[in-house]
Design a protein around this motif. Structure first.
Motif, PDB file in Angstrom:
ATOM      1  N   ARG A  34       0.850  -1.196   0.000  1.00 48.22           N
ATOM      2  CA  ARG A  34       0.000   0.000   0.000  1.00 48.22           C
ATOM      3  C   ARG A  34       0.888   1.249   0.000  1.00 48.22           C
ATOM      4  O   ARG A  34       1.832   1.351   0.786  1.00 48.22           O
ATOM      5  N   PRO A  35       0.599   2.224  -0.870  1.00 49.75           N
ATOM      6  CA  PRO A  35       1.394   3.456  -0.858  1.00 49.75           C
ATOM      7  C   PRO A  35       1.287   4.162   0.492  1.00 49.75           C
ATOM      8  O   PRO A  35       0.200   4.251   1.065  1.00 49.75           O
ATOM      9  N   ASP A  36       2.384   4.671   0.993  1.00 48.31           N
ATOM     10  CA  ASP A  36       2.371   5.366   2.282  1.00 48.31           C
ATOM     11  C   ASP A  36       1.448   6.568   2.276  1.00 48.31           C
ATOM     12  O   ASP A  36       0.884   6.931   3.307  1.00 48.31           O
ATOM     13  N   THR A  37       1.295   7.209   1.129  1.00 49.92           N
ATOM     14  CA  THR A  37       0.470   8.415   1.062  1.00 49.92           C
ATOM     15  C   THR A  37      -1.009   8.122   0.870  1.00 49.92           C
ATOM     16  O   THR A  37      -1.817   9.050   0.797  1.00 49.92           O
ATOM     17  N   PHE A  38      -1.377   6.851   0.791  1.00 43.76           N
ATOM     18  CA  PHE A  38      -2.783   6.495   0.655  1.00 43.76           C
ATOM     19  C   PHE A  38      -3.396   6.345   2.043  1.00 43.76           C
ATOM     20  O   PHE A  38      -3.167   5.364   2.742  1.00 43.76           O
ATOM     21  N   ASP A  39      -4.151   7.364   2.454  1.00 48.05           N
ATOM     22  CA  ASP A  39      -4.785   7.320   3.765  1.00 48.05           C
ATOM     23  C   ASP A  39      -6.264   7.668   3.630  1.00 48.05           C
ATOM     24  O   ASP A  39      -6.778   7.818   2.521  1.00 48.05           O
ATOM     25  N   GLN A  74     -11.797   1.607  -8.098  1.00 49.48           N
ATOM     26  CA  GLN A  74     -11.282   2.804  -7.441  1.00 49.48           C
ATOM     27  C   GLN A  74      -9.769   2.901  -7.610  1.00 49.48           C
ATOM     28  O   GLN A  74      -9.034   1.944  -7.321  1.00 49.48           O
ATOM     29  N   TRP A  75      -9.310   4.060  -8.071  1.00 44.04           N
ATOM     30  CA  TRP A  75      -7.889   4.308  -8.323  1.00 44.04           C
ATOM     31  C   TRP A  75      -7.407   5.476  -7.469  1.00 44.04           C
ATOM     32  O   TRP A  75      -8.122   6.449  -7.254  1.00 44.04           O
ATOM     33  N   PHE A  76      -6.143   5.390  -7.052  1.00 42.29           N
ATOM     34  CA  PHE A  76      -5.465   6.459  -6.311  1.00 42.29           C
ATOM     35  C   PHE A  76      -4.252   6.896  -7.131  1.00 42.29           C
ATOM     36  O   PHE A  76      -3.409   6.078  -7.503  1.00 42.29           O
ATOM     37  N   GLN A  77      -4.169   8.189  -7.436  1.00 42.55           N
ATOM     38  CA  GLN A  77      -3.114   8.706  -8.302  1.00 42.55           C
ATOM     39  C   GLN A  77      -1.909   9.200  -7.512  1.00 42.55           C
ATOM     40  O   GLN A  77      -2.046   9.912  -6.520  1.00 42.55           O
ATOM     41  N   VAL A  78      -0.724   8.839  -7.997  1.00 42.33           N
ATOM     42  CA  VAL A  78       0.538   9.444  -7.541  1.00 42.33           C
ATOM     43  C   VAL A  78       1.162  10.108  -8.763  1.00 42.33           C
ATOM     44  O   VAL A  78       1.575   9.434  -9.708  1.00 42.33           O
ATOM     45  N   SER A  79       1.184  11.421  -8.775  1.00 36.90           N
ATOM     46  CA  SER A  79       1.692  12.157  -9.930  1.00 36.90           C
ATOM     47  C   SER A  79       3.208  12.266  -9.882  1.00 36.90           C
ATOM     48  O   SER A  79       3.806  12.404  -8.817  1.00 36.90           O
ATOM     49  N   GLY A  80       3.824  12.216 -11.054  1.00 38.90           N
ATOM     50  CA  GLY A  80       5.268  12.400 -11.137  1.00 38.90           C
ATOM     51  C   GLY A  80       5.678  13.841 -11.334  1.00 38.90           C
ATOM     52  O   GLY A  80       6.872  14.136 -11.437  1.00 38.90           O
ATOM     53  N   PHE A 105      -2.911   3.575  -8.628  1.00 43.10           N
ATOM     54  CA  PHE A 105      -3.004   2.362  -7.819  1.00 43.10           C
ATOM     55  C   PHE A 105      -4.455   1.915  -7.690  1.00 43.10           C
ATOM     56  O   PHE A 105      -5.314   2.704  -7.284  1.00 43.10           O
ATOM     57  N   VAL A 106      -4.739   0.655  -8.009  1.00 37.59           N
ATOM     58  CA  VAL A 106      -6.039   0.061  -7.699  1.00 37.59           C
ATOM     59  C   VAL A 106      -6.083  -0.189  -6.201  1.00 37.59           C
ATOM     60  O   VAL A 106      -5.195  -0.836  -5.642  1.00 37.59           O
ATOM     61  N   VAL A 132      -2.543  -2.913  -7.336  1.00 41.56           N
ATOM     62  CA  VAL A 132      -2.046  -2.934  -8.711  1.00 41.56           C
ATOM     63  C   VAL A 132      -1.651  -1.509  -9.070  1.00 41.56           C
ATOM     64  O   VAL A 132      -2.407  -0.568  -8.824  1.00 41.56           O
ATOM     65  N   ALA A 133      -0.463  -1.338  -9.626  1.00 39.01           N
ATOM     66  CA  ALA A 133       0.013  -0.016 -10.031  1.00 39.01           C
ATOM     67  C   ALA A 133       0.172   0.016 -11.543  1.00 39.01           C
ATOM     68  O   ALA A 133       0.753  -0.883 -12.145  1.00 39.01           O
TER      69      ALA A 133
END
Length: 209
Positions: A123-128, A148-154, A165-166, A173-174
């Motif tokens: 799990r991404p650390d920033t996903f809270d 449901q997706w969670f975005q980490v922008s570059g 991330f799913v 899943v990334a």
């Protein structure tokens, strides 16, 4: 598309702006190599693909290993087996060996930045519980059926890509997509995820005290 917190619904992800200065720093000798780079406080990856030079060649995509404790799970095996050989104008790309388990890449014929999928990540650390999610509706299904997706922008790292991330399947899943990839890749993968991985409760990290 309207951002939301876990459990609400939207349709399509936005894409960050391209960053020319970052592209200029890429070495032409690394054409089409996808390198997993850590993002601040994120367990997972943003995969940065270097740009092709004036004579692009489609070469094997090199992926660095990252923690993926569930990569050998039945869920990842089912997902990888069902993924198509093309996502819009991105087609199946060879991975440089040894390739990490439960990974796949697609690339345009010009050898430019690939799309990279990894299954079984932490799990991404920033996903809270305050994270903004985007729900992608599943094609040809009930209106409320979505992933449901969670975005980490570059963008903050001058990387012209985003990793999505799913977060509602129990297995993370990334999917890293370069800017300009369009909506077809994430829509296609959304449909495959929905067919192969059962939905589970979202499990974000608690907010810090």
């Amino acid at each position: 598309m309207t951002p939301k917190t876990p459990g609400s619904t939207n349709d399509e992800p936005a894409e960050p702006a391209d960053t020319a200065s970052a592209q200029e720093r890429r070495s032409p000798a690394l054409i089409a190599a996808a390198v997993a780079l850590p993002v601040a406080l994120v367990v997972g990856v943003i995969v940065a693909a270097v740009l092709a030079n004036s004579n692009p060649v489609k070469e094997p995509v090199a992926l660095a290993p990252v923690p993926a404790p569930a990569a050998t799970s039945p869920e990842c095996a089912a997902l990888l087996a069902a993924l198509p050989n093309s996502l819009g104008d991105f087609t199946d790309a060879e991975l440089a060996q040894p390739a990490p388990t439960a990974t796949k890449a697609w690339q345009r014929d010009d050898g430019s930045d690939p799309i990279v999928l990894r299954c079984g990540l932490d799990r991404p650390d920033t996903f809270d519980s305050a994270s903004v999610l985007q729900g992608i509706k599943v094609s040809s299904s009930a209106p409320d059926d979505e992933v449901q997706w969670f975005q980490v922008s570059g963008a903050d790292q001058s990387i012209a890509a985003s990793t999505w991330f799913v977060v509602d399947r129990g297995i993370y899943v990334a999917m890293t997509t370069p800017d300009g990839a369009g909506p077809t890749p994430i829509q296609t993968v959304t449909d495959v995820v929905a067919k192969t991985m059962p939905r589970k409760d979202i499990d974000p990290a608690p907010l810090p005290n």
